[in-house]
Scaffold this motif. Structure first.
Motif, mmCIF file in Angstrom:
data_model
loop_
_atom_site.group_PDB
_atom_site.id
_atom_site.type_symbol
_atom_site.label_atom_id
_atom_site.label_comp_id
_atom_site.label_asym_id
_atom_site.label_seq_id
_atom_site.Cartn_x
_atom_site.Cartn_y
_atom_site.Cartn_z
ATOM 1 N N SER A 160 0.809 -1.311 -0.244
ATOM 2 C CA SER A 160 -0.198 0.037 0.069
ATOM 3 C C SER A 160 0.886 1.329 -0.006
ATOM 4 C CB SER A 160 -0.926 0.004 1.131
ATOM 5 O OG SER A 160 -1.785 1.207 1.296
ATOM 6 N N ALA A 161 1.881 1.396 0.785
ATOM 7 C CA ALA A 161 2.886 2.347 0.946
ATOM 8 C C ALA A 161 3.439 2.527 -0.367
ATOM 9 C CB ALA A 161 3.682 2.120 2.072
ATOM 10 N N LEU A 162 3.973 1.509 -1.162
ATOM 11 C CA LEU A 162 4.574 1.951 -2.484
ATOM 12 C C LEU A 162 3.648 2.087 -3.462
ATOM 13 C CD1 LEU A 162 6.849 -1.353 -2.483
ATOM 14 C CD2 LEU A 162 7.709 0.921 -2.374
ATOM 15 N N VAL A 163 2.393 1.644 -3.355
ATOM 16 C CA VAL A 163 1.429 2.206 -4.429
ATOM 17 C C VAL A 163 0.959 3.683 -4.304
ATOM 18 C CG1 VAL A 163 -0.975 1.746 -4.921
ATOM 19 C CG2 VAL A 163 0.234 -0.314 -4.873
ATOM 20 N N ASP A 164 0.914 3.942 -3.039
ATOM 21 C CA ASP A 164 0.664 5.402 -2.677
ATOM 22 C C ASP A 164 1.838 6.253 -3.415
ATOM 23 O OD1 ASP A 164 -1.400 4.934 -1.083
ATOM 24 O OD2 ASP A 164 -0.484 4.980 0.772
ATOM 25 N N GLN A 165 3.035 5.745 -3.243
ATOM 26 C CA GLN A 165 3.993 6.726 -3.951
ATOM 27 C C GLN A 165 3.886 6.489 -5.365
ATOM 28 O OE1 GLN A 165 8.182 5.805 -2.004
ATOM 29 N NE2 GLN A 165 6.642 4.518 -0.618
ATOM 30 N N LEU A 166 3.855 5.473 -6.105
ATOM 31 C CA LEU A 166 3.613 5.145 -7.661
ATOM 32 C C LEU A 166 2.463 6.217 -8.089
ATOM 33 C CD1 LEU A 166 4.109 1.253 -7.771
ATOM 34 C CD2 LEU A 166 5.690 2.996 -8.738
ATOM 35 N N ALA A 167 1.167 6.104 -7.154
ATOM 36 C CA ALA A 167 0.401 6.766 -7.682
ATOM 37 C C ALA A 167 0.498 8.535 -7.433
ATOM 38 C CB ALA A 167 -0.913 6.523 -6.628
ATOM 39 N N LEU A 168 1.376 8.687 -6.604
ATOM 40 C CA LEU A 168 1.790 10.280 -6.762
ATOM 41 C C LEU A 168 2.509 10.767 -7.797
ATOM 42 C CD1 LEU A 168 1.899 12.803 -4.805
ATOM 43 C CD2 LEU A 168 3.951 12.069 -3.679
ATOM 44 N N LEU A 169 3.663 9.985 -8.097
ATOM 45 C CA LEU A 169 4.540 9.792 -9.445
ATOM 46 C C LEU A 169 3.450 10.067 -10.746
ATOM 47 C CD1 LEU A 169 7.295 7.656 -8.468
ATOM 48 C CD2 LEU A 169 7.162 10.280 -8.572
ATOM 49 N N TRP A 170 2.729 9.131 -10.799
ATOM 50 C CA TRP A 170 1.605 9.036 -11.908
ATOM 51 C C TRP A 170 0.965 10.151 -12.114
ATOM 52 C CZ3 TRP A 170 0.954 5.325 -15.646
ATOM 53 C CH2 TRP A 170 0.002 5.116 -16.324
ATOM 54 N N LYS A 171 0.206 10.684 -11.113
ATOM 55 C CA LYS A 171 -0.588 12.005 -10.959
ATOM 56 C C LYS A 171 0.075 13.161 -11.291
ATOM 57 C CE LYS A 171 -4.335 9.918 -8.422
ATOM 58 N NZ LYS A 171 -5.226 9.922 -7.044
ATOM 59 N N ALA A 172 1.636 13.052 -10.893
ATOM 60 C CA ALA A 172 2.536 14.054 -11.175
ATOM 61 C C ALA A 172 2.829 14.260 -12.636
ATOM 62 C CB ALA A 172 3.388 14.421 -10.301
#
Length: 360
Positions: free
Chosen positions: A30-42
């Protein structure tokens, strides 16, 4: 600026995603997905190469003792991949990010056509806002056709997709100049394209994955040599992805500086195709020296002293020196019979043209 890169490949290892008992570490995922999502949305295009299917399956069921190691791996993967991708689907859905599963085998990279089909598939996913999640299809792979591990697969994917960076997440901070059991061992923070780190690494495997730091080092240096930045870092550290990309100098990792000149798309494919070679060209001393010094243009018949194996036009062939050591790899313009007919002759077209020749 959250990242200097527009497109990245991220490989997450089994030891990052699983607990000691072999079950999935949902909190870490979940923590890694949160970071990947942050990058994706950026605005960063992300290709995720995720291990964990076999480990996930091992934590779900217990195979009978009558199964051999390959059958057990296929069984665990078939069960575990469903659980793994379903978990990713749920976690990314919380961020409104659709994901797509890509299961591949080493054989799928053996021809240029198959290679391009995979690339086009993942490019279509990215172009339509779908994050690709890639894993080896262990359920149908057999030993001789398996990747060394997902580190090898991640290098192929990063190269194929023209990623600007590859992040390999393991359970250690990077490459050390000694054994991790040695309290004096220090993390090697930066690796230049010509650095030789083999003296620091001992071949070995993790308890859950098939590879080890030796494989990671080999893949990282090859990919960096293709002009792609590579990071090896500890996936269990908090905010590892955002920390790496926002401030790599202040985050524990080993950074492999990319070669200043990248490779063409076709040469990137050839660079990773050594295991698919159908034959070999033994070259004379002058040609071998020219290759080693980066002065070779093409492999001409006059510089070839012996043909080994049978191959067709456009097959991958190895280039060997007088002692049988591989010094390059390329795609042949001729089949083995045609090459044998012009062996040692002047004024003939190249057996391997420069545009289809790769040397390390």
């Amino acid at each position: 600026m959250i990242s200097q890169f527009d497109k990245i490949a991220v490989k997450i290892g089994s030891n990052v995603l699983t607990r000691d008992d072999g079950t999935l570490d949902i909190t870490r995922m979940s923590a890694l997905v949160d970071q990947l999502a942050l990058l994706w949305k950026a605005g960063v295009s992300v290709i995720l190469i995720s291990s964990g299917a076999v480990a996930s399956g091992r934590g779900e069921i217990h195979a009978g003792k009558r199964l051999d190691s390959i059958s057990q791996r296929q069984l665990y993967s078939a069960v575990g991949q469903v659980k793994l991708i379903n978990r990713y689907y749920e976690l990314f859905r919380e961020h409104c990010i659709p994901v797509g599963q890509v299961l591949t085998t080493k054989e799928s990279f053996s021809t240029r056509g198959h290679y391009l089909n995979q690339r086009n598939c993942m490019m279509a996913m990215l172009d339509n806002g779908v994050l690709p999640i890639v894993n080896e299809n262990d359920a149908v792979s057999v030993t001789e056709l398996m990747f060394t591990d997902n580190d090898e697969l991640s290098g192929l994917i990063a190269s194929m997709m023209n990623a600007q960076a590859l992040i390999i997440l393991s359970n250690v901070d990077g490459v050390y100049d000694g054994s991790l059991s040695d309290e004096n061992a220090r993390l090697i923070r930066n690796v230049e394209p010509d650095d030789d780190l083999s003296q620091y690494i001992q071949p070995g495997k993790s308890c859950l994955g098939r590879g080890g730091m030796w494989t990671k080092l080999h893949i990282a240096q090859k990919v960096a040599g293709e002009g792609i930045a590579v990071f090896i870092a500890n996936g269990k550290r908090e905010n590892v992805l955002t920390g790496l990309l926002q401030c790599p100098e202040g985050f524990p990792c080993t950074f492999f500086h990319p070669a200043p000149q990248g490779l063409s798309s076709i040469k990137k494919w050839i660079a990773h195709s050594g295991s698919f070679a159908k034959g070999a060209l033994h070259v004379d001393g002058a040609t071998a020296e020219a290759i080693r010094n980066g002065r070779v243009l093409s492999i001409l018949p006059v510089g070839v002293v012996r043909i080994e194996g049978k191959f067709e036009r456009e097959d991958i062939v190895r280039v060997l020196d007088g002692e049988g050591r591989q010094i390059a790899i390329g795609r042949s313009n001729l089949n083995s019979s045609e090459a044998a007919e012009v062996l040692g002759k002047h004024g003939q077209k190249p057996i391997v043209h420069y545009d289809y020749l790769y040397w390390e």
